[in-house]
Design an enzyme around this catalytic site. Structure first.
Site, short mmCIF file in Angstrom:
data_model
loop_
_atom_site.label_atom_id
_atom_site.label_comp_id
_atom_site.label_asym_id
_atom_site.label_seq_id
_atom_site.Cartn_x
_atom_site.Cartn_y
_atom_site.Cartn_z
N LYS A 73 0.83 -1.22 0.00
CA LYS A 73 0.00 0.00 0.00
C LYS A 73 0.86 1.26 0.00
CE LYS A 73 -3.66 -2.56 0.72
NZ LYS A 73 -4.86 -2.66 -0.07
C1 LIG Z 1 -1.06 -7.71 2.43
C2 LIG Z 1 -2.15 -7.64 1.43
N1 LIG Z 1 -2.15 -8.48 0.40
C3 LIG Z 1 -3.11 -8.46 -0.53
C4 LIG Z 1 -4.16 -7.58 -0.46
C5 LIG Z 1 -5.17 -7.58 -1.56
O1 LIG Z 1 -5.02 -6.46 -2.38
P1 LIG Z 1 -6.26 -5.87 -3.17
O2 LIG Z 1 -7.25 -5.46 -2.16
O3 LIG Z 1 -5.73 -4.74 -3.93
O4 LIG Z 1 -6.78 -6.99 -3.99
C6 LIG Z 1 -4.22 -6.66 0.61
C7 LIG Z 1 -5.30 -5.68 0.80
O5 LIG Z 1 -6.06 -5.36 0.04
C8 LIG Z 1 -3.18 -6.68 1.55
O6 LIG Z 1 -3.18 -5.79 2.53
N1 LIG Z 2 -6.46 -5.07 2.27
C1 LIG Z 2 -6.85 -3.72 2.30
C2 LIG Z 2 -8.33 -3.54 2.09
C3 LIG Z 2 -8.65 -2.17 1.54
O1 LIG Z 2 -8.20 -2.13 0.24
P1 LIG Z 2 -8.00 -0.84 -0.63
O2 LIG Z 2 -6.90 -1.23 -1.55
O3 LIG Z 2 -9.28 -0.60 -1.31
O4 LIG Z 2 -7.63 0.31 0.21
C4 LIG Z 2 -6.34 -3.12 3.58
O5 LIG Z 2 -5.30 -3.52 4.02
O6 LIG Z 2 -6.95 -2.25 4.15
#
Ligand SMILES: Cc1ncc(COP(=O)(O)O)c(C=O)c1O
Ligand SMILES: N[C@@H](CCOP(=O)(O)O)C(=O)O
Length: 461
Positions: free
Chosen positions: A112
């Site tokens: 993120k």
């Molecule tokens: C560590 C981790 N892996 C994978 C994901 C999945 O990513 P996305 O939500 O973009 O599919 C998330 C959160 O969304 C995450 O925090």
């Molecule tokens: N896994 C995410 C969930 C929120 O996803 P986002 O990419 O829409 O912000 C988290 O860690 O909060």
């Protein structure tokens, strides 16, 4: 560059407006009206460039006149200066044709940071020009929240509220959200699961009196700028392995569908991606949808990869928008059906989705076994989310090199890693005292009115 809503009824915006708006006013998500395509020569020219230089080349076509080139380069430089690895997103080889893209060297140890650090810089720069003050409300299953806290803490013109599901994030994730001392950031532990948190955030956007009254902005992947910043590492990794001359494949641990949607955009921009593989944990709505065509919620079950405990994958709407020929009315109708539990994806749309994405699911036992095996065979310590990716990637290896996205640092999920390997991964030294820092958190009910009242009261202080 103009941005349109997936539901077809919201104003068309430019990049800066779309970034500051978050959710479209018709409840949809903004997407570029046209995705720019990079030529083979432009992609080849990325070979050997720094992450920052690739970021500039990939994102620049989307920005219009929001920033000058010099301004944008400056913002990119600041965004990635705090990463602890010189490559920002290093590739590690796991097997003859399998690579891991480590996306956890940012300040909060999850992928993120790649988008959030940049959005933090871009929003500050945009606010400095207008003099506005905004309220950001985000939902998190653990990582978005900590990354947002890090990016926005201490800013004079931003109040940040993060809703996380009480008891459903790891201790490290919780403390990353509850220990920042700055008065403009608030951790709210809500009753329910991530889907409930995300639903309340969307409710706030759909309540125009509240939205306009507090000048609401969003930093979840509903915000197009979040997705865009994540497109960059697909180019960076693919070029390192020989693109555009050689195709590559990606497997992406998936929850809210933002990360893999960024890969889809990279492919539309001309990056030769053979397979894009969705990897889910036991909360497998996306895998079920890909196999059966039914996108139906069956409740969130807490797992050892808690950040992916999601059943309403926000960004899937963006993929459906393309799969349904960009028909906003059709998407609106599907999203109404989703509120009642789910919907069946049409045959035509399924055809497009299956041409674009493969999928697989990884059980809890398989996740633990993958962490154990990957360490024994390669020395790489995987977080449980990355392990879900590695397991599903192994089932989808083909001729093209497979790149699995390692989305978080193992030390964010020490219990799961310890139970798989018998060794507890350490936090980096700068975070060694995380559990000694005082926590500041408010327990909140899953109640829109109560949440709005709390936010209004806090920003009036
Ligand atoms: C560590 C981790 N892996 C994978 C994901 C999945 O990513 P996305 O939500 O973009 O599919 C998330 C959160 O969304 C995450 O925090
Ligand atoms: N896994 C995410 C969930 C929120 O996803 P986002 O990419 O829409 O912000 C988290 O860690 O909060």
């Amino acid at each position: 560059m103009r941005y349109i809503s997936t539901r077809g009824q919201a104003p068309v915006l430019n990049f800066s407006e779309a970034m500051m708006t978050g959710l479209a006013r018709d409840g949809g998500l903004y997407v570029p009206e046209v995705v720019p395509v990079l030529s083979k020569a432009e992609i080849s020219a990325m070979a050997g460039l720094s992450y920052e230089d690739v970021a500039f080349r990939v994102m620049r076509p989307y920005l219009g006149s929001t920033f000058t080139d010099a301004e944008f380069k400056g913002l990119i430089a600041k965004a990635y200066a705090g990463f602890s690895h010189a490559a920002r997103a290093p590739l590690v080889q796991l097997g003859p044709n399998h690579f891991l893209l480590e996306l956890f060297h940012g300040p909060t140890l999850a992928f993120k940071d790649f988008a959030m650090q940049l959005i933090g810089q871009m929003m500050q720069a945009a606010l400095a020009k207008t003099g506005d003050r905004i309220t950001i409300v985000g939902a998190t299953s653990g990582d978005t929240g900590s990354a947002a806290m890090e990016a926005f803490r201490g800013l004079a013109n931003v109040d940040l509220f993060i809703l996380y599901p009480h008891g459903r994030v790891s201790d490290v994730q919780r403390c990353q959200m509850t220990t920042p001392a700055e008065a403009n950031v608030y951790a709210l532990a809500m009753d329910g699961d991530f889907d409930n948190c995300q639903a309340r955030v969307k409710d706030m956007f759909n309540d125009f009196a509240f939205r306009d009254g507090v000048r609401l902005a969003g930093v979840n992947s509903i915000n197009w700028a979040r997705v865009l910043a994540q497109v960059v590492y697909y180019f960076y990794a693919a070029v390192a392995l020989g693109a555009p001359e050689r195709s590559v494949s990606f497997t992406v641990p998936t929850g809210n569908f933002g990360d893999i949607f960024a890969g889809y955009i990279a492919r539309k921009m001309g990056l030769p991606i053979e397979q894009l593989v969705i990897a889910t944990n036991q909360n497998d709505i996306l895998n079920r949808a890909m196999k059966t065509g039914d996108y139906v919620q069956n409740g969130v079950t807490a797992s050892i990869s808690p950040s992916m405990d999601i059943q309403v994958s926000s960004n899937f709407e963006r993929a459906l928008f393309d799969a349904y020929g960009r028909d906003g009315a059709a998407i609106s109708a599907l999203m109404d059906e989703l509120k009642a539990g789910g919907f069946h994806i049409s045959q035509g749309a399924m055809g497009m989705l299956r041409e674009t994405f493969a999928s697989g699911r990884c059980s809890e036992a398989e996740t633990l076994a993958t962490i154990t095996r990957a360490f024994a065979e390669t020395g790489e310590v995987l977080c449980p989310h990355s392990a879900v990716g590695v397991k599903v990637a192994e089932e989808n290896l083909g001729a093209a090199p497979m790149i699995t996205l390692a989305t978080a640092h193992p030390a964010k999920f020490p219990d799961a890693v310890e139970s798989a390997m018998g060794v507890r991964p350490n936090l980096p030294p700068r975070m060694a005292d995380l559990f000694d820092r005082p926590e500041r958190v408010t327990r909140v009910p899953n109640d829109l009115g109560a949440l709005q009242a709390l936010i209004r009261e806090r920003i009036a202080r």
